[in-house]
Design a protein around this motif. Structure first.
Motif, PDB file in Angstrom:
ATOM      1  N   THR A  29       1.076  -0.799  -0.068  1.00 37.71           N
ATOM      2  CA  THR A  29       0.163  -0.185   0.288  1.00 37.71           C
ATOM      3  C   THR A  29       1.293   0.648  -0.319  1.00 37.71           C
ATOM      4  O   THR A  29       0.365   2.765  -0.798  1.00 37.71           O
ATOM      5  CB  THR A  29      -0.736  -0.178   0.813  1.00 37.71           C
ATOM      6  N   VAL A  30       1.727   0.782   0.576  1.00 35.96           N
ATOM      7  CA  VAL A  30       2.815   1.872   0.377  1.00 35.96           C
ATOM      8  C   VAL A  30       3.712   2.751  -0.354  1.00 35.96           C
ATOM      9  O   VAL A  30       3.345   3.828  -1.318  1.00 35.96           O
ATOM     10  CB  VAL A  30       4.213   1.755   1.686  1.00 35.96           C
ATOM     11  N   ALA A  31       3.863   1.626  -1.081  1.00 32.05           N
ATOM     12  CA  ALA A  31       4.361   1.489  -2.887  1.00 32.05           C
ATOM     13  C   ALA A  31       3.644   2.477  -3.528  1.00 32.05           C
ATOM     14  O   ALA A  31       3.853   2.839  -4.258  1.00 32.05           O
ATOM     15  CB  ALA A  31       4.830  -0.350  -2.931  1.00 32.05           C
ATOM     16  N   HIS A  32       1.989   1.842  -3.843  1.00 38.59           N
ATOM     17  CA  HIS A  32       1.064   2.153  -4.324  1.00 38.59           C
ATOM     18  C   HIS A  32       0.789   3.161  -4.047  1.00 38.59           C
ATOM     19  O   HIS A  32       1.077   4.545  -5.234  1.00 38.59           O
ATOM     20  CB  HIS A  32      -0.116   1.658  -4.341  1.00 38.59           C
ATOM     21  N   TYR A  33       0.972   4.405  -3.260  1.00 37.38           N
ATOM     22  CA  TYR A  33       1.013   5.644  -2.458  1.00 37.38           C
ATOM     23  C   TYR A  33       2.043   5.667  -3.300  1.00 37.38           C
ATOM     24  O   TYR A  33       2.053   7.274  -3.346  1.00 37.38           O
ATOM     25  CB  TYR A  33       0.307   6.027  -1.296  1.00 37.38           C
ATOM     26  N   ALA A  34       3.703   5.581  -3.110  1.00 41.23           N
ATOM     27  CA  ALA A  34       4.472   6.283  -3.323  1.00 41.23           C
ATOM     28  C   ALA A  34       4.583   6.889  -4.725  1.00 41.23           C
ATOM     29  O   ALA A  34       4.949   7.678  -5.338  1.00 41.23           O
ATOM     30  CB  ALA A  34       5.552   5.342  -3.497  1.00 41.23           C
ATOM     31  N   PHE A  35       4.711   5.296  -5.811  1.00 41.40           N
ATOM     32  CA  PHE A  35       3.725   5.384  -7.225  1.00 41.40           C
ATOM     33  C   PHE A  35       3.057   7.216  -7.628  1.00 41.40           C
ATOM     34  O   PHE A  35       2.892   6.983  -8.057  1.00 41.40           O
ATOM     35  CB  PHE A  35       3.498   4.329  -7.870  1.00 41.40           C
ATOM     36  N   ILE A  36       1.754   6.591  -6.798  1.00 41.56           N
ATOM     37  CA  ILE A  36       0.162   7.817  -7.280  1.00 41.56           C
ATOM     38  C   ILE A  36       1.615   9.263  -7.251  1.00 41.56           C
ATOM     39  O   ILE A  36       1.046  10.060  -8.052  1.00 41.56           O
ATOM     40  CB  ILE A  36      -0.627   7.579  -5.968  1.00 41.56           C
ATOM     41  N   GLY A  37       2.668   8.997  -5.810  1.00 39.12           N
ATOM     42  CA  GLY A  37       2.936  10.387  -5.978  1.00 39.12           C
ATOM     43  C   GLY A  37       4.006  10.908  -6.797  1.00 39.12           C
ATOM     44  O   GLY A  37       4.713  11.777  -6.538  1.00 39.12           O
ATOM     45  N   GLY A  38       4.742   9.785  -8.111  1.00 39.35           N
ATOM     46  CA  GLY A  38       5.010  10.334  -8.412  1.00 39.35           C
ATOM     47  C   GLY A  38       6.836   9.942  -8.254  1.00 39.35           C
ATOM     48  O   GLY A  38       7.068   9.640  -9.650  1.00 39.35           O
ATOM     49  N   ALA A  39       6.757   8.502  -7.978  1.00 43.31           N
ATOM     50  CA  ALA A  39       8.251   7.640  -7.783  1.00 43.31           C
ATOM     51  C   ALA A  39       8.800   7.486  -8.641  1.00 43.31           C
ATOM     52  O   ALA A  39       7.798   6.737  -9.474  1.00 43.31           O
ATOM     53  CB  ALA A  39       7.811   7.176  -6.207  1.00 43.31           C
ATOM     54  N   SER A  80       4.144   3.865   6.686  1.00 40.31           N
ATOM     55  CA  SER A  80       3.398   4.593   6.715  1.00 40.31           C
ATOM     56  C   SER A  80       2.587   4.956   5.917  1.00 40.31           C
ATOM     57  O   SER A  80       3.237   5.660   5.018  1.00 40.31           O
ATOM     58  CB  SER A  80       2.933   5.351   7.862  1.00 40.31           C
ATOM     59  N   PRO A  81       1.205   4.227   5.116  1.00 38.31           N
ATOM     60  CA  PRO A  81       1.281   5.173   3.389  1.00 38.31           C
ATOM     61  C   PRO A  81      -0.319   6.080   3.753  1.00 38.31           C
ATOM     62  O   PRO A  81       0.123   6.977   2.783  1.00 38.31           O
ATOM     63  CB  PRO A  81      -0.567   3.628   3.546  1.00 38.31           C
ATOM     64  N   LYS A  82      -0.390   6.820   4.775  1.00 37.03           N
ATOM     65  CA  LYS A  82      -0.898   8.020   5.406  1.00 37.03           C
ATOM     66  C   LYS A  82       0.273   8.733   5.265  1.00 37.03           C
ATOM     67  O   LYS A  82       0.045   9.920   4.450  1.00 37.03           O
ATOM     68  CB  LYS A  82      -1.635   8.081   6.487  1.00 37.03           C
ATOM     69  N   ARG A  83       1.654   8.125   5.746  1.00 36.16           N
ATOM     70  CA  ARG A  83       3.019   9.449   5.444  1.00 36.16           C
ATOM     71  C   ARG A  83       3.396   9.502   4.320  1.00 36.16           C
ATOM     72  O   ARG A  83       3.479  10.709   4.302  1.00 36.16           O
ATOM     73  CB  ARG A  83       3.945   8.731   6.596  1.00 36.16           C
ATOM     74  N   MET A  84       3.143   8.555   3.440  1.00 33.08           N
ATOM     75  CA  MET A  84       3.887   8.297   2.428  1.00 33.08           C
ATOM     76  C   MET A  84       3.083   9.646   1.018  1.00 33.08           C
ATOM     77  O   MET A  84       4.137   9.790   0.543  1.00 33.08           O
ATOM     78  CB  MET A  84       3.791   6.736   1.765  1.00 33.08           C
ATOM     79  N   ALA A  85       1.787   9.045   1.405  1.00 29.78           N
ATOM     80  CA  ALA A  85       0.911  10.039   0.512  1.00 29.78           C
ATOM     81  C   ALA A  85       0.789  11.287   0.838  1.00 29.78           C
ATOM     82  O   ALA A  85       0.729  11.766   0.066  1.00 29.78           O
ATOM     83  CB  ALA A  85      -0.561   9.724   0.872  1.00 29.78           C
ATOM     84  N   MET A  86       2.206  12.146   1.960  1.00 28.57           N
ATOM     85  CA  MET A  86       1.827  13.207   2.075  1.00 28.57           C
ATOM     86  C   MET A  86       2.948  13.598   1.502  1.00 28.57           C
ATOM     87  O   MET A  86       3.297  14.865   1.462  1.00 28.57           O
ATOM     88  CB  MET A  86       1.430  13.645   3.662  1.00 28.57           C
ATOM     89  N   GLN A  87       4.003  13.014   1.020  1.00 27.44           N
ATOM     90  CA  GLN A  87       4.880  13.490   0.326  1.00 27.44           C
ATOM     91  C   GLN A  87       5.193  13.825  -0.876  1.00 27.44           C
ATOM     92  O   GLN A  87       4.475  13.445  -1.593  1.00 27.44           O
ATOM     93  CB  GLN A  87       5.969  12.024   1.034  1.00 27.44           C
ATOM     94  N   ILE A 199      -5.072   2.427   8.854  1.00 28.69           N
ATOM     95  CA  ILE A 199      -5.676   1.754   7.579  1.00 28.69           C
ATOM     96  C   ILE A 199      -7.210   2.089   7.208  1.00 28.69           C
ATOM     97  O   ILE A 199      -7.818   1.169   5.832  1.00 28.69           O
ATOM     98  CB  ILE A 199      -6.326   0.247   9.123  1.00 28.69           C
ATOM     99  N   SER A 200      -7.284   3.098   7.175  1.00 30.75           N
ATOM    100  CA  SER A 200      -8.178   4.190   6.235  1.00 30.75           C
ATOM    101  C   SER A 200      -7.277   3.827   4.945  1.00 30.75           C
ATOM    102  O   SER A 200      -8.207   3.585   3.537  1.00 30.75           O
ATOM    103  CB  SER A 200      -8.345   5.175   6.517  1.00 30.75           C
ATOM    104  N   TYR A 201      -6.505   4.035   4.884  1.00 30.22           N
ATOM    105  CA  TYR A 201      -5.326   4.081   3.298  1.00 30.22           C
ATOM    106  C   TYR A 201      -5.554   2.783   2.990  1.00 30.22           C
ATOM    107  O   TYR A 201      -5.405   2.076   1.061  1.00 30.22           O
ATOM    108  CB  TYR A 201      -4.425   4.740   3.924  1.00 30.22           C
ATOM    109  N   CYS A 202      -5.614   1.544   3.072  1.00 23.59           N
ATOM    110  CA  CYS A 202      -4.842   0.357   2.934  1.00 23.59           C
ATOM    111  C   CYS A 202      -6.622  -0.524   2.276  1.00 23.59           C
ATOM    112  O   CYS A 202      -6.166  -1.324   2.184  1.00 23.59           O
ATOM    113  CB  CYS A 202      -4.324  -0.603   4.764  1.00 23.59           C
TER     114      CYS A 202
END
Length: 228
Positions: A29-39, A80-87, A199-202
């Motif tokens: 889930t963290v990885a997914h949000y990293a890619f959404i953020g442009g990784a 944390s996917p929440k913190r990843m989504a904020m980066q 958990i909301s992100y997951c």
């Protein structure tokens, strides 16, 4: 087409056509949000020592992950996917080390295609894999947590989509993730290191146009964002 589900991160899988490795709470889930953020890419390593060695070679890379569920001292980010989504991850390259998901992925490299996912990208991944799967191909799904129902629910969901039975609903998976033993600590006020908002992100299923595929030809296995 036989689809086998394995549970746990300790398997060294035999040769296969397609492997899918799941870590809902929380690595992929963290990885997914990293890619959404442009990784750009995520390098997978088995130990913190390997991660720090790569960081010495590539100081601009972002270290992310956990040991025993908590962030690793010296890493840039935790799990944390929440913190990843904020980066701001635009054009960043990451190095990821986690207990279950990454370890399981490193044990599943012996396949023509290896995909990783959490629940957030599960439907997209399953529908894409369905286009690749042929009658006699060997397809494995790994629910990477050794005992958690979160990854197993997601595995059964993906299996149902690929087989066309849709035996498990998205709503059913969400409920099982929230009720899983793995999620309990996130709602335990005596464990403040675990954020309940993770958990909301997951448990948020997202519509997307990419899957996360592990490129295996490189010295360090690397997740790439593959547009579908």
């Amino acid at each position: 087409m036989p689809i086998t589900i394995y549970q746990g991160h300790h398997h060294s899988l035999a040769p296969a056509d397609i492997n899918i490795v799941i870590d809902v709470i929380r690595a992929f889930t963290v990885a997914h949000y990293a890619f959404i953020g442009g990784a750009k890419e995520i390098l997978l390593v088995g130990t913190a020592e390997e991660a720090f060695a790569l960081k010495d070679t590539y100081p601009d890379y972002v270290l992310t992950g956990e040991e025993k569920g908590v962030g690793i001292s010296g890493f840039d980010l935790d799990n944390s996917p929440k913190r990843m989504a904020m980066q701001d991850m635009a054009d960043k390259r990451l190095i990821q080390k986690t207990t279950n998901g990454v370890t399981a992925a490193l044990g599943a490299l012996n396949a023509k295609h290896l995909f990783v996912t959490g629940f957030s990208n599960a439907k997209t991944t399953a529908e894409y894999v369905k286009t690749l799967a042929v009658k006699d191909c060997v397809l494995n799904i790994v629910a990477s947590h050794p005992s958690g129902d979160d990854d197993m629910a997601c595995a059964e969901y993906i299996k149902g989509i690929i087989e066309g039975t849709n035996a498990v609903t998205a709503a059913g998976v969400i409920e099982r993730i929230k009720r899983s033993s793995v999620a309990e600590k996130f709602f335990d006020r005596s464990q403040p290191l675990f954020d309940p908002e993770d958990i909301s992100y997951c448990t948020k299923e997202l519509t997307g146009d990419f899957v996360m595929k592990v490129k295996q030809e490189r010295e360090v296995p690397t997740i790439e964002r593959v547009i579908i």
